[in-house]
Design an enzyme around this catalytic site. Structure first.
Site, PDB file in Angstrom:
ATOM      1  N   ASN A 103     -48.658  49.835 -42.278  1.00 14.63           N
ATOM      2  CA  ASN A 103     -47.663  50.902 -42.390  1.00 14.63           C
ATOM      3  C   ASN A 103     -47.420  51.116 -43.878  1.00 14.63           C
ATOM      4  OD1 ASN A 103     -45.491  52.644 -42.331  1.00 14.63           O
ATOM      5  ND2 ASN A 103     -44.244  51.392 -40.964  1.00 14.63           N
ATOM      6  N   ARG A 142     -30.576  59.857 -45.432  1.00 18.40           N
ATOM      7  CA  ARG A 142     -30.823  61.234 -45.020  1.00 18.40           C
ATOM      8  C   ARG A 142     -29.597  61.822 -44.340  1.00 18.40           C
ATOM      9  NH1 ARG A 142     -36.276  60.130 -41.840  1.00 18.40           N
ATOM     10  NH2 ARG A 142     -36.191  58.054 -42.782  1.00 18.40           N
TER      11      ARG A 142
END
Length: 397
Positions: free
Chosen positions: A9, A240
């Site tokens: 990842n 976010r």
């Protein structure tokens, strides 16, 4: 010899890696190389009861992969000694075309590179990791597993934005959803925990980590999810914003003189819990709230308010939920978030057992009373195992 899959990842400044036996589900080693390109890079690996780490500059992703191999060899977990069958890569955005685990070739890399505008923070480092790993292991199959795949077949009413349809079609604008590997894995594990088929359940899955998303799942298939064209939509997250009035973007561009890049960076990196409270670690946030920090309290309140708003919306879509499951870093470990997210919902058949909710257990568990109409679970996610099993399915096909 049991076969293994090396799951990678790759982020912009980190590479997470895990060596997994997809058939047994056993993790042989789990590690991360962080702060790539900085003078203070860190690398660590856990293999059973053995933990190793090192510090010092790791210049780039190629160097990070070399460090990963060195750590694996140090603990006796060289992939080639454990029947390495494939390398699995998490790719965040598959766009409209990629929704199955796919063998990687040059053509796929080129197509995924074209999707970079849809996930500018995620796809470029993922492709960089793919390219580095293919050079290092050219004779091993490499498989891309897409974070958007589970949500590919969202009902049109859920997937469609109410904008000019010709523009949406031309530029592939729709709600794609993210964290799909986790939502699929956790919903299947919830069904297994209850001893029933996924097809028999209506579920809400709350993936609450630094990135956060929620899905509504009926009969094993998603019917709604909170993230959209990009991973910015939906819940309040670590850095976010989640949902905002789109007019904010044009307002800041026109009135504050901010560039589109500055606004995008602000919404991605300097918003959410950090933007409001200056902190993304919920343990620190709770400590600051206890000390009377008003900014930390507001950040937490906004986070919980948005979470409850989505749970309510998804209950309306489902009619009722058989199971609500918390997962990922915050969802698995923060009893206060779970309690505050579901408090006052007894009218909907949702209750928590405070003793069970406060348990420090790290395994799959029920945290609602046995008599409650809706079962509330905590299920640890395991995206690496899900990716490894997806790779095995490709090899076995």
């Amino acid at each position: 010899m049991a076969r293994s899959v090396l799951v990678l990842n790759s982020g912009s400044s980190s590479v997470k890696f895990q060596l997994v036996e997809p058939d047994s589900g056993r993790s042989l080693a789990d590690g991360i190389v962080e702060r790539i390109g900085e003078d203070s890079s860190l690398a660590s690996l856990t293999a059973g009861s053995v933990e190793v780490s090192r510090s010092g500059r790791v210049a780039d992703h190629e160097a990070a992969l070399r460090v990963a191999f060195e750590l694996l060899e140090e603990v006796g977990a060289r992939p080639e000694d454990h029947g390495l069958a494939a390398v699995g890569h998490r790719v965040v955005h598959g766009g409209p075309d990629f929704y199955r685990p796919t063998l990687i070739d040059d053509a796929l890399i080129a197509r995924v590179c074209q999707l970079a505008p849809l996930a500018p923070l995620h796809n470029p480092p993922a492709i960089l990791g793919v390219e580095v790993a293919r050079r290092a292991m050219p004779d091993i199959p490499h498989v891309a597993v897409f974070d958007t795949a589970f949500f590919h077949d969202l009902p049109p009413a859920a997937a469609t934005y109410a904008i000019d349809h010709e523009i949406a079609e031309r530029w592939h604008i729709r709600r794609y959803g993210f964290h799909g590997t986790s939502h699929q894995y956790v919903s299947e594990q919830a069904a297994a925990f209850l001893g029933v088929a996924p097809e028999s359940l209506s579920q809400i899955v709350l993936h609450l980590g630094n990135g956060a998303s929620v899905s509504a799942i009926v009969g094993g298939r998603p019917v709604e999810t909170s993230m959209g064209l990009t991973p910015m939509e939906g819940l309040v997250m670590g850095t976010r914003s989640g949902d905002v009035d789109p007019g904010i973007i044009s307002y800041l561009w026109r009135t504050a003189g901010m560039s589109v890049e500055d606004i995008e960076s602000m919404l991605n990196r300097r918003s959410g819990v950090r933007g409001l409270g200056g902190e993304i670690d919920f343990r620190v946030l709770h400590n600051r709230i206890e000390s009377g920090d008003e900014a930390a309290q507001l950040a937490y309140d906004v986070y919980i308010h948005r979470l409850r708003k989505y749970i309510g919306a998804y209950l309306a879509i489902l009619g009722s939920a058989d199971v609500i499951t918390f997962t990922a870093g915050v969802g698995e470990n923060d009893a206060a978030v779970r309690r505050d997210a579901l408090s006052g919902m007894t009218a909907f058949g949702i209750e928590l057992d405070e003793h069970l909710n406060d348990s420090p257990a790290r395994t799959a568990r029920r945290i609602s009373p046995d008599t409650a109409p809706t079962t509330v679970l905590v299920i640890p996610t395991n995206e690496e195992l899900a990716i490894a099993r997806a790779c095995a399915q490709v090899l076995d096909a």
